[in-house]
Write an enzyme that holds these catalytic residues in place. Structure first.
Site, PDB file in Angstrom:
ATOM      1  N   GLU A 161       0.847  -1.199   0.000  1.00 14.86           N
ATOM      2  CA  GLU A 161       0.000   0.000   0.000  1.00 14.86           C
ATOM      3  C   GLU A 161       0.882   1.249   0.000  1.00 14.86           C
ATOM      4  O   GLU A 161       1.860   1.315   0.731  1.00 14.86           O
ATOM      5  CB  GLU A 161      -0.910  -0.022   1.242  1.00 14.86           C
ATOM      6  CG  GLU A 161      -1.897   1.109   1.303  1.00 14.86           C
ATOM      7  CD  GLU A 161      -2.648   1.279  -0.022  1.00 14.86           C
ATOM      8  OE1 GLU A 161      -3.296   0.333  -0.466  1.00 14.86           O
ATOM      9  OE2 GLU A 161      -2.542   2.367  -0.624  1.00 14.86           O
ATOM     10  N   LYS A 220       8.226  -1.646  -2.391  1.00 11.31           N
ATOM     11  CA  LYS A 220       7.615  -0.882  -1.289  1.00 11.31           C
ATOM     12  C   LYS A 220       8.708  -0.287  -0.391  1.00 11.31           C
ATOM     13  O   LYS A 220       8.673   0.897  -0.025  1.00 11.31           O
ATOM     14  CB  LYS A 220       6.677  -1.788  -0.483  1.00 11.31           C
ATOM     15  CG  LYS A 220       6.101  -1.160   0.766  1.00 11.31           C
ATOM     16  CD  LYS A 220       5.230   0.048   0.463  1.00 11.31           C
ATOM     17  CE  LYS A 220       5.015   0.887   1.695  1.00 11.31           C
ATOM     18  NZ  LYS A 220       4.208   2.073   1.465  1.00 11.31           N
ATOM     19  N   CYS A 276       6.310   4.536   9.415  1.00 12.00           N
ATOM     20  CA  CYS A 276       6.918   3.690   8.376  1.00 12.00           C
ATOM     21  C   CYS A 276       8.304   4.079   7.873  1.00 12.00           C
ATOM     22  O   CYS A 276       9.122   3.192   7.641  1.00 12.00           O
ATOM     23  CB  CYS A 276       5.968   3.563   7.208  1.00 12.00           C
ATOM     24  SG  CYS A 276       4.510   2.613   7.675  1.00 12.00           S
TER      25      CYS A 276
HETATM   26  N1  LIG Z   1       0.153   3.615   8.333  1.00 12.02           N
HETATM   27  C1  LIG Z   1       0.359   3.825   7.054  1.00 12.02           C
HETATM   28  O1  LIG Z   1       0.125   4.917   6.544  1.00 12.02           O
HETATM   29  C2  LIG Z   1       0.863   2.734   6.159  1.00 12.02           C
HETATM   30  C3  LIG Z   1       1.232   1.496   6.657  1.00 12.02           C
HETATM   31  N2  LIG Z   1       1.690   0.496   5.833  1.00 12.02           N
HETATM   32  C4  LIG Z   1       2.010  -0.826   6.355  1.00 12.02           C
HETATM   33  O2  LIG Z   1       0.778  -1.509   6.622  1.00 12.02           O
HETATM   34  C5  LIG Z   1       0.902  -2.365   7.767  1.00 12.02           C
HETATM   35  C6  LIG Z   1      -0.158  -1.985   8.790  1.00 12.02           C
HETATM   36  O3  LIG Z   1       0.068  -0.659   9.218  1.00 12.02           O
HETATM   37  P1  LIG Z   1      -1.001   0.132  10.091  1.00 12.02           P
HETATM   38  O4  LIG Z   1      -2.362  -0.103   9.512  1.00 12.02           O
HETATM   39  O5  LIG Z   1      -0.486   1.515  10.241  1.00 12.02           O
HETATM   40  O6  LIG Z   1      -0.885  -0.672  11.472  1.00 12.02           O
HETATM   41  P2  LIG Z   1      -1.839  -0.600  12.729  1.00 12.02           P
HETATM   42  O7  LIG Z   1      -1.020  -0.923  13.917  1.00 12.02           O
HETATM   43  O8  LIG Z   1      -2.654   0.656  12.689  1.00 12.02           O
HETATM   44  O9  LIG Z   1      -2.883  -1.813  12.483  1.00 12.02           O
HETATM   45  C7  LIG Z   1      -2.539  -3.152  12.503  1.00 12.02           C
HETATM   46  C8  LIG Z   1      -3.690  -3.935  13.145  1.00 12.02           C
HETATM   47  O10 LIG Z   1      -3.432  -5.335  13.016  1.00 12.02           O
HETATM   48  C9  LIG Z   1      -3.985  -5.990  14.141  1.00 12.02           C
HETATM   49  N3  LIG Z   1      -3.423  -7.337  14.279  1.00 12.02           N
HETATM   50  C10 LIG Z   1      -2.138  -7.677  14.590  1.00 12.02           C
HETATM   51  N4  LIG Z   1      -2.017  -9.026  14.590  1.00 12.02           N
HETATM   52  C11 LIG Z   1      -3.245  -9.539  14.283  1.00 12.02           C
HETATM   53  C12 LIG Z   1      -3.744 -10.860  14.119  1.00 12.02           C
HETATM   54  N5  LIG Z   1      -2.949 -11.930  14.263  1.00 12.02           N
HETATM   55  N6  LIG Z   1      -5.060 -11.017  13.826  1.00 12.02           N
HETATM   56  C13 LIG Z   1      -5.867  -9.937  13.669  1.00 12.02           C
HETATM   57  N7  LIG Z   1      -5.447  -8.676  13.807  1.00 12.02           N
HETATM   58  C14 LIG Z   1      -4.143  -8.469  14.094  1.00 12.02           C
HETATM   59  C15 LIG Z   1      -3.640  -5.057  15.281  1.00 12.02           C
HETATM   60  O11 LIG Z   1      -4.483  -5.309  16.396  1.00 12.02           O
HETATM   61  C16 LIG Z   1      -3.862  -3.671  14.640  1.00 12.02           C
HETATM   62  O12 LIG Z   1      -5.162  -3.171  14.902  1.00 12.02           O
HETATM   63  C17 LIG Z   1       2.351  -2.182   8.243  1.00 12.02           C
HETATM   64  O13 LIG Z   1       3.117  -3.207   7.688  1.00 12.02           O
HETATM   65  C18 LIG Z   1       2.755  -0.844   7.661  1.00 12.02           C
HETATM   66  O14 LIG Z   1       4.136  -0.781   7.433  1.00 12.02           O
HETATM   67  C19 LIG Z   1       1.761   0.690   4.475  1.00 12.02           C
HETATM   68  C20 LIG Z   1       1.392   1.879   3.917  1.00 12.02           C
HETATM   69  C21 LIG Z   1       0.909   2.996   4.710  1.00 12.02           C
HETATM   70  O1  LIG Z   2       4.414   3.236   3.997  1.00  9.01           O
HETATM   71  C1  LIG Z   2       3.863   4.159   4.551  1.00  9.01           C
HETATM   72  O2  LIG Z   2       3.492   4.160   5.721  1.00  9.01           O
HETATM   73  C2  LIG Z   2       3.628   5.448   3.840  1.00  9.01           C
HETATM   74  O3  LIG Z   2       4.688   6.346   4.265  1.00  9.01           O
HETATM   75  C3  LIG Z   2       4.566   7.660   3.757  1.00  9.01           C
HETATM   76  O4  LIG Z   2       3.332   8.245   4.162  1.00  9.01           O
HETATM   77  P1  LIG Z   2       3.144   8.930   5.610  1.00  9.01           P
HETATM   78  O5  LIG Z   2       4.244   8.511   6.509  1.00  9.01           O
HETATM   79  O6  LIG Z   2       1.753   8.636   6.027  1.00  9.01           O
HETATM   80  O7  LIG Z   2       3.223  10.487   5.340  1.00  9.01           O
HETATM   81  P2  LIG Z   2       4.201  11.412   4.446  1.00  9.01           P
HETATM   82  O8  LIG Z   2       3.375  12.427   3.779  1.00  9.01           O
HETATM   83  O9  LIG Z   2       5.087  10.604   3.594  1.00  9.01           O
HETATM   84  O10 LIG Z   2       5.061  12.155   5.550  1.00  9.01           O
HETATM   85  C4  LIG Z   2       6.017  11.469   6.343  1.00  9.01           C
HETATM   86  C5  LIG Z   2       6.801  12.458   7.168  1.00  9.01           C
HETATM   87  O11 LIG Z   2       7.657  13.253   6.347  1.00  9.01           O
HETATM   88  C6  LIG Z   2       7.457  14.629   6.591  1.00  9.01           C
HETATM   89  N1  LIG Z   2       7.711  15.377   5.342  1.00  9.01           N
HETATM   90  C7  LIG Z   2       7.074  15.032   4.189  1.00  9.01           C
HETATM   91  C8  LIG Z   2       7.338  15.710   3.017  1.00  9.01           C
HETATM   92  C9  LIG Z   2       8.276  16.759   3.005  1.00  9.01           C
HETATM   93  O12 LIG Z   2       8.568  17.411   1.980  1.00  9.01           O
HETATM   94  N2  LIG Z   2       8.903  17.079   4.178  1.00  9.01           N
HETATM   95  C10 LIG Z   2       8.645  16.397   5.341  1.00  9.01           C
HETATM   96  O13 LIG Z   2       9.255  16.699   6.376  1.00  9.01           O
HETATM   97  C11 LIG Z   2       6.017  14.723   7.066  1.00  9.01           C
HETATM   98  O14 LIG Z   2       5.782  15.893   7.797  1.00  9.01           O
HETATM   99  C12 LIG Z   2       5.927  13.472   7.923  1.00  9.01           C
HETATM  100  O15 LIG Z   2       6.458  13.693   9.195  1.00  9.01           O
HETATM  101  C13 LIG Z   2       4.575   7.617   2.221  1.00  9.01           C
HETATM  102  O16 LIG Z   2       4.389   8.926   1.714  1.00  9.01           O
HETATM  103  C14 LIG Z   2       3.476   6.693   1.699  1.00  9.01           C
HETATM  104  O17 LIG Z   2       3.553   6.590   0.288  1.00  9.01           O
HETATM  105  C15 LIG Z   2       3.639   5.312   2.326  1.00  9.01           C
HETATM  106  O18 LIG Z   2       2.596   4.459   1.907  1.00  9.01           O
END
Ligand SMILES: NC(=O)C1=CN([C@@H]2O[C@H](COP(=O)(O)OP(=O)(O)OC[C@H]3O[C@@H](n4cnc5c(N)ncnc54)[C@H](O)[C@@H]3O)[C@@H](O)[C@H]2O)C=CC1
Ligand SMILES: O=C(O)[C@H]1O[C@H](OP(=O)(O)OP(=O)(O)OC[C@H]2O[C@@H](n3ccc(=O)[nH]c3=O)[C@H](O)[C@@H]2O)[C@H](O)[C@@H](O)[C@@H]1O
Length: 465
Positions: A161, A220, A276
């Protein structure tokens, strides 16, 4: 035709919004069930107060919930019923044992694989949505095959994602690309088509990229590493700007006009946060080290080192400007989330700036429009091991920004919330001891106007005249 039955394990920042949009766009062609072991989180998804703040999310959930979108703790039931299973659980940096401090902890991924094997009564497509170390699909495959009922088959896909928090819904509605990695066998290609069909309800086909599994997993980590590297690069420049009277915003504008570089992600800041960037770069560093590619590991490690330094540099500037002592001085912190439009504080630069200021005995008055007081308390106690009581002594969290700024020696902007630009700083200035300091960790305020009012301004990568 019966709707495609989709289950998502993990109702977090990714699973919740992603599945809500899949349900919205798939309509009666899909039935989506998001499951989690965290009962409180599922109860919140089923309530009027969702567990995460994300612009536009409430509306999408309200439209679909109870129709083709369900939130449940019945993990086994959802696995049984599903054709496609997204695994969207957390993969944090390991805090113990082998790879402590850099490898990704895949124990939640493994427990999902075991649950899927146990409860599957027919063929399943299992999709890595979580960000995982390279070759995790192989681990999933082995666990599934070793534990499933006889005759059950699995296809593993990688579908990372790319949404960013704060813009998750618009990112999901019109993604730059959707990436699907799978095996080159006919079964693998069929599974890719099945997942692609789910996205084709709203994503143009030419934006759906397919690759082999390993390219997808690594892409990713590469994407996040490249994005974070840009921030560390511009932040490194910001330090040079401060010493040379160059202005980092002008430098960013000048280099961003080069179409080979592009203008995005060049905003100098107090440092990147979020759950992340750091975790995924460390994951890459661990991978490179374990492949004996130490120069590669060092190269990426430096992105994180620079970021830690930038955070520390900012808090040090505050202390130095305040005549080398902040002990017992009130400092207002505007913004605690790691970026605007989210209530998420994971790895927020604010945590580390506050930690340093607490080490120096400052009295912190914190305001953030979306972060709850309990979360701030939890975060600051987690970086105060052995002296948690200092948080109770030194920190107050406010729901009114003017109350937080009232009588402060300094105001520090740590998140780029738009509302900060609208404040009546002349009114604030009148309440502050002089000289009154303002530290803009996001370069969002009108520095010339503030200076005119009498503020001493320090910003990232610029000298304010
Ligand atoms: N937060 C973000 O913006 C992004 C996160 N990711 C990736 O996506 C993944 C998830 O991230 P988040 O949604 O932020 O994590 P999160 O911590 O918000 O959610 C993960 C959920 O999984 C649940 N969980 C864990 N083990 C489980 C199991 N065995 N059965 C059922 N539920 C279970 C937890 O209770 C928790 O609610 C990570 O690998 C992260 O690196 C990728 C892109 C964007
Ligand atoms: O794998 C993930 O979790 C995600 O991580 C980031 O998304 P996110 O961390 O939600 O937010 P960003 O907009 O990337 O910002 C990350 C951090 O960088 C900072 N930032 C961003 C841009 C910039 O120009 N300068 C800067 O300091 C932001 O303030 C923030 O603290 C990536 O942008 C997503 O594409 C990815 O899916």
């Amino acid at each position: 035709m019966a709707p495609t039955n989709i289950c998502c394990i993990g109702a977090g920042y990714v699973g919740g919004p992603t599945c809500s949009v899949i349900a919205l766009k798939g309509g009666d062609q899909v039935k989506v069930t998001v499951v989690d072991i965290n009962q409180k989180r599922i109860a919140a998804w089923n309530s009027d107060e969702l567990p995460i703040y994300e612009p536009g999310l409430d509306e999408v959930v309200q439209q679909c919930r109870g129709k083709n979108l369900f939130f449940s703790t019945d993990v086994a039931g959802a696995i049984k019923a599903a054709d496609l299973i997204f695994v969207s659980v957390n993969t944090p940096t390991k805090l113990y044992g082998l790879g402590k401090g850099s490898a990704a902890d895949v124990k939640y991924i493994e427990s999902c694989a075991r649950a899927i094997a146990e409860h599957s009564e027919g063929p399943k497509i299992v999709i890595e949505k979580s960000t995982v170390p390279a070759r995790t699909a192989e681990t999933l495959d082995r666990i599934l095959r070793a534990n499933c009922k006889p005759g059950i088959t699995f296809e593993i896909l990688s579908n990372p994602e790319f949404l960013a928090e704060g813009t998750a819904i618009s990112d999901l509605m019109s993604p730059d690309r959707v990436l699907i990695g799978g095996s080159t066998t006919p079964e693998g290609q069929k599974a890719i088509q099945a997942l692609s069909a789910v996205y084709e309800h709203w994503v143009p086909k030419d934006r759906i990229i397919t690759t082999n599994t390993w390219s997808s997993e690594l892409s990713k980590l590469a994407a996040n590493a490249f994005l974070a590297q840009r921030i560390s690069s511009i932040n490194a420049m910001s330090a040079i700007c401060e010493a040379t009277e160059a202005d980092v915003s002008e430098v960013a504008r000048a280099i961003g006009k080069d179409s080979r570089l592009g203008a995005k992600f060049l905003q100098a800041s107090v440092g990147f946060g979020g759950s992340c960037f750091q975790k995924d770069i460390l994951n890459l560093v661990y991978l490179a080290d374990s492949l004996n590619l130490h120069e590669v590991a060092d190269y990426w490690r430096q992105v994180v080192i620079l970021n830690d330094w930038q955070e520390r540099r900012f808090s040090t500037r505050i202390i130095k400007a305040l005549f080398n002592t902040v002990s017992s001085k009130k400092i207002c912190i505007l913004g605690f989330a790691f970026k605007k439009n989210t209530g998420d504080t994971r790895e927020s630069a604010a945590i580390y700036v506050c930690q340093h200021l607490m080490d120096e005995g400052a009295q912190l008055a914190i305001y953030d429009p979306k972060v709850k007081a309990e979360q701030i308390d939890l975060d600051l106690k987690s970086v105060s091991q052995g002296q948690e009581d200092r948080v109770d002594r030194l920190v107050t969290v406010h729901s009114d920004p003017y109350e937080a700024m009232d009588g402060a020696h300094a105001v520090a902007v740590l998140t780029e919330w738009d509302e900060f630009k609208t404040y009546d700083f002349a009114k604030v200035y009148a309440t502050m001891p002089k000289p009154a300091f303002l530290f803009d960790g996001r370069n969002i305020l009108d520095h010339a106007a503030l200076r005119q009012m009498g503020f001493e301004i320090e910003a990232i990568g610029k000298k304010i005249h």
